[in-house]
Design a protein around this motif. Structure first.
Motif, short mmCIF file in Angstrom:
data_model
loop_
_atom_site.label_atom_id
_atom_site.label_comp_id
_atom_site.label_asym_id
_atom_site.label_seq_id
_atom_site.Cartn_x
_atom_site.Cartn_y
_atom_site.Cartn_z
N PHE A 39 0.84 -1.20 0.00
CA PHE A 39 0.00 0.00 0.00
C PHE A 39 0.87 1.25 0.00
CE2 PHE A 39 -2.31 3.28 2.43
CZ PHE A 39 -3.37 3.49 1.56
N ASP A 40 1.88 1.29 0.87
CA ASP A 40 2.77 2.45 0.93
C ASP A 40 3.51 2.66 -0.38
OD1 ASP A 40 2.01 2.93 3.54
OD2 ASP A 40 3.76 1.96 4.42
N THR A 41 3.97 1.58 -0.98
CA THR A 41 4.68 1.67 -2.26
C THR A 41 3.76 2.21 -3.35
OG1 THR A 41 6.17 -0.13 -1.67
CG2 THR A 41 5.94 0.37 -4.01
N MET A 42 2.57 1.66 -3.44
CA MET A 42 1.63 2.08 -4.48
C MET A 42 1.14 3.51 -4.24
SD MET A 42 1.67 -0.59 -6.32
CE MET A 42 0.28 -0.81 -7.39
N LYS A 43 0.98 3.87 -2.98
CA LYS A 43 0.50 5.21 -2.63
C LYS A 43 1.47 6.29 -3.10
CE LYS A 43 0.48 6.31 1.72
NZ LYS A 43 0.14 6.48 3.15
N ARG A 44 2.76 5.98 -3.05
CA ARG A 44 3.77 6.95 -3.49
C ARG A 44 3.61 7.31 -4.96
NH1 ARG A 44 7.88 3.68 -0.87
NH2 ARG A 44 8.53 3.09 -2.95
N HIS A 45 2.98 6.43 -5.72
CA HIS A 45 2.89 6.62 -7.16
C HIS A 45 1.52 7.15 -7.60
CE1 HIS A 45 6.77 4.79 -7.38
NE2 HIS A 45 6.32 3.77 -6.69
N LEU A 46 0.67 7.46 -6.65
CA LEU A 46 -0.64 8.03 -6.99
C LEU A 46 -0.49 9.52 -7.27
CD1 LEU A 46 -3.35 6.69 -4.52
CD2 LEU A 46 -3.22 6.32 -6.96
N ARG A 47 -1.13 9.98 -8.30
CA ARG A 47 -1.12 11.41 -8.58
C ARG A 47 -2.07 12.14 -7.63
NH1 ARG A 47 1.65 12.21 -13.29
NH2 ARG A 47 1.67 10.49 -14.74
N SER A 48 -3.15 11.50 -7.30
CA SER A 48 -4.13 12.05 -6.38
C SER A 48 -4.16 11.16 -5.16
CB SER A 48 -5.51 12.07 -7.05
OG SER A 48 -6.48 12.46 -6.11
N SER A 49 -4.32 11.75 -4.01
CA SER A 49 -4.32 10.92 -2.80
C SER A 49 -5.49 11.29 -1.89
CB SER A 49 -3.00 11.04 -2.05
OG SER A 49 -2.75 12.39 -1.71
N GLY A 50 -6.65 11.52 -2.50
CA GLY A 50 -7.84 11.77 -1.71
C GLY A 50 -8.25 10.52 -0.95
N GLU A 51 -9.11 10.69 0.02
CA GLU A 51 -9.52 9.57 0.87
C GLU A 51 -10.16 8.45 0.07
OE1 GLU A 51 -12.33 8.78 4.74
OE2 GLU A 51 -11.54 10.78 4.40
N SER A 83 6.98 -9.45 -4.70
CA SER A 83 8.19 -8.66 -4.98
C SER A 83 8.24 -8.24 -6.45
CB SER A 83 9.44 -9.45 -4.62
OG SER A 83 9.46 -9.72 -3.25
N LEU A 84 7.90 -9.17 -7.33
CA LEU A 84 7.90 -8.84 -8.76
C LEU A 84 6.89 -7.74 -9.07
CD1 LEU A 84 8.30 -12.35 -10.41
CD2 LEU A 84 9.95 -10.47 -10.44
N LYS A 85 5.74 -7.79 -8.45
CA LYS A 85 4.71 -6.77 -8.68
C LYS A 85 5.19 -5.41 -8.20
CE LYS A 85 0.57 -5.82 -10.09
NZ LYS A 85 0.26 -5.92 -11.51
N LEU A 86 5.82 -5.37 -7.03
CA LEU A 86 6.34 -4.11 -6.51
C LEU A 86 7.47 -3.57 -7.39
CD1 LEU A 86 6.30 -4.79 -2.68
CD2 LEU A 86 4.73 -3.36 -3.99
N LEU A 87 8.34 -4.45 -7.83
CA LEU A 87 9.43 -4.05 -8.72
C LEU A 87 8.88 -3.52 -10.03
CD1 LEU A 87 12.46 -3.87 -9.26
CD2 LEU A 87 12.35 -6.22 -10.08
N GLN A 88 7.86 -4.19 -10.56
CA GLN A 88 7.22 -3.76 -11.79
C GLN A 88 6.65 -2.35 -11.63
OE1 GLN A 88 3.63 -5.90 -12.72
NE2 GLN A 88 3.81 -5.46 -14.90
N LYS A 89 6.02 -2.08 -10.51
CA LYS A 89 5.43 -0.75 -10.27
C LYS A 89 6.52 0.30 -10.15
CE LYS A 89 2.15 2.10 -9.69
NZ LYS A 89 1.36 2.51 -10.84
N GLU A 90 7.59 -0.02 -9.44
CA GLU A 90 8.71 0.92 -9.30
C GLU A 90 9.32 1.24 -10.66
OE1 GLU A 90 9.86 2.63 -6.73
OE2 GLU A 90 8.65 1.72 -5.18
#
Length: 115
Positions: A39-51, A83-90
Protein backbone atom coordinates in the motif's frame (compact mmCIF):
# COMPACT_ATOMS: atom_id res chain seq x y z
CA UNK A 1 -9.73 -9.65 3.44
CA UNK A 2 -11.68 -6.79 4.83
CA UNK A 3 -10.03 -3.52 5.81
CA UNK A 4 -7.02 -4.19 7.99
CA UNK A 5 -8.32 -7.60 9.08
CA UNK A 6 -6.92 -10.47 7.10
CA UNK A 7 -9.30 -13.37 7.28
CA UNK A 8 -8.02 -16.90 7.15
CA UNK A 9 -8.70 -18.97 4.08
CA UNK A 10 -12.11 -20.64 4.33
CA UNK A 11 -12.62 -24.33 3.65
CA UNK A 12 -14.01 -23.58 0.19
CA UNK A 13 -10.96 -21.46 -0.67
CA UNK A 14 -8.35 -23.99 0.45
CA UNK A 15 -5.78 -24.92 -2.17
CA UNK A 16 -5.21 -28.40 -3.50
CA UNK A 17 -3.76 -30.95 -1.08
CA UNK A 18 -0.02 -30.76 -0.64
CA UNK A 19 0.12 -27.01 -1.24
CA UNK A 20 -1.64 -25.73 1.89
CA UNK A 21 0.90 -26.49 4.61
CA UNK A 22 2.95 -23.34 4.14
CA UNK A 23 -0.13 -21.15 4.62
CA UNK A 24 -0.74 -22.44 8.13
CA UNK A 25 2.80 -21.40 9.04
CA UNK A 26 2.52 -17.85 7.67
CA UNK A 27 1.42 -15.50 10.44
CA UNK A 28 -1.42 -13.11 9.63
CA UNK A 29 0.59 -10.18 11.03
CA UNK A 30 3.24 -10.87 8.39
CA UNK A 31 0.58 -10.78 5.69
CA UNK A 32 -0.69 -7.48 7.08
CA UNK A 33 2.84 -6.04 7.03
CA UNK A 34 3.15 -7.11 3.39
CA UNK A 35 -0.17 -5.44 2.54
CA UNK A 36 0.95 -2.26 4.33
CA UNK A 37 4.27 -2.25 2.46
CA UNK A 38 2.50 -2.74 -0.86
CA UNK A 39 0.00 0.00 0.00
CA UNK A 40 2.77 2.45 0.93
CA UNK A 41 4.68 1.67 -2.26
CA UNK A 42 1.63 2.08 -4.48
CA UNK A 43 0.50 5.21 -2.63
CA UNK A 44 3.77 6.95 -3.49
CA UNK A 45 2.89 6.62 -7.16
CA UNK A 46 -0.64 8.03 -6.99
CA UNK A 47 -1.12 11.41 -8.58
CA UNK A 48 -4.13 12.05 -6.38
CA UNK A 49 -4.32 10.92 -2.80
CA UNK A 50 -7.84 11.77 -1.71
CA UNK A 51 -9.52 9.57 0.87
CA UNK A 52 -11.66 7.76 -1.71
CA UNK A 53 -8.64 7.00 -3.89
CA UNK A 54 -6.67 5.70 -0.90
CA UNK A 55 -9.56 3.49 0.22
CA UNK A 56 -9.88 2.07 -3.29
CA UNK A 57 -6.13 1.51 -3.47
CA UNK A 58 -6.17 -0.32 -0.12
CA UNK A 59 -8.97 -2.61 -1.37
CA UNK A 60 -7.07 -3.31 -4.59
CA UNK A 61 -3.85 -4.11 -2.71
CA UNK A 62 -5.69 -6.40 -0.29
CA UNK A 63 -7.41 -8.22 -3.15
CA UNK A 64 -4.09 -8.66 -4.96
CA UNK A 65 -2.44 -10.02 -1.80
CA UNK A 66 -5.33 -12.43 -1.20
CA UNK A 67 -5.22 -13.66 -4.80
CA UNK A 68 -1.45 -14.08 -4.63
CA UNK A 69 -1.69 -15.88 -1.28
CA UNK A 70 -4.21 -18.36 -2.70
CA UNK A 71 -2.35 -18.88 -5.98
CA UNK A 72 1.18 -19.30 -4.60
CA UNK A 73 2.55 -22.81 -4.34
CA UNK A 74 4.76 -22.02 -1.33
CA UNK A 75 5.99 -19.10 0.76
CA UNK A 76 8.90 -18.40 -1.56
CA UNK A 77 6.50 -18.23 -4.52
CA UNK A 78 4.20 -15.91 -2.53
CA UNK A 79 7.02 -13.49 -1.69
CA UNK A 80 8.45 -13.72 -5.23
CA UNK A 81 5.12 -12.82 -6.85
CA UNK A 82 4.59 -9.84 -4.58
CA UNK A 83 8.19 -8.66 -4.98
CA UNK A 84 7.90 -8.84 -8.76
CA UNK A 85 4.71 -6.77 -8.68
CA UNK A 86 6.34 -4.11 -6.51
CA UNK A 87 9.43 -4.05 -8.72
CA UNK A 88 7.22 -3.76 -11.79
CA UNK A 89 5.43 -0.75 -10.27
CA UNK A 90 8.71 0.92 -9.30
CA UNK A 91 10.15 0.41 -12.79
CA UNK A 92 6.96 1.64 -14.42
CA UNK A 93 7.03 4.80 -12.30
CA UNK A 94 10.70 5.44 -13.05
CA UNK A 95 10.01 5.14 -16.78
CA UNK A 96 7.17 7.65 -16.50
CA UNK A 97 9.44 10.12 -14.67
CA UNK A 98 12.21 9.66 -17.24
CA UNK A 99 9.81 10.13 -20.14
CA UNK A 100 8.28 13.25 -18.62
CA UNK A 101 11.78 14.62 -18.08
CA UNK A 102 12.59 14.08 -21.75
CA UNK A 103 9.40 15.90 -22.76
CA UNK A 104 10.28 18.76 -20.42
CA UNK A 105 13.80 19.01 -21.86
CA UNK A 106 12.41 19.08 -25.40
CA UNK A 107 10.06 21.91 -24.44
CA UNK A 108 12.96 23.94 -22.99
CA UNK A 109 15.26 23.12 -25.91
CA UNK A 110 13.04 23.03 -29.01
CA UNK A 111 16.06 22.57 -31.32
CA UNK A 112 16.93 19.26 -29.67
CA UNK A 113 14.89 16.23 -30.71
CA UNK A 114 14.96 12.61 -29.73
CA UNK A 115 16.51 10.44 -32.40
Amino acid sequence: MNGNNLKPTSASEKPAMGRGDWRTQLRSDLRQRIVNKMFDTMKRHLRSSGEDELNELRKTVEAFEEKTYNAASNQFDYVRRISLKLLQKETQSQNIVQNSGQCSNNLHNPGIRDQ
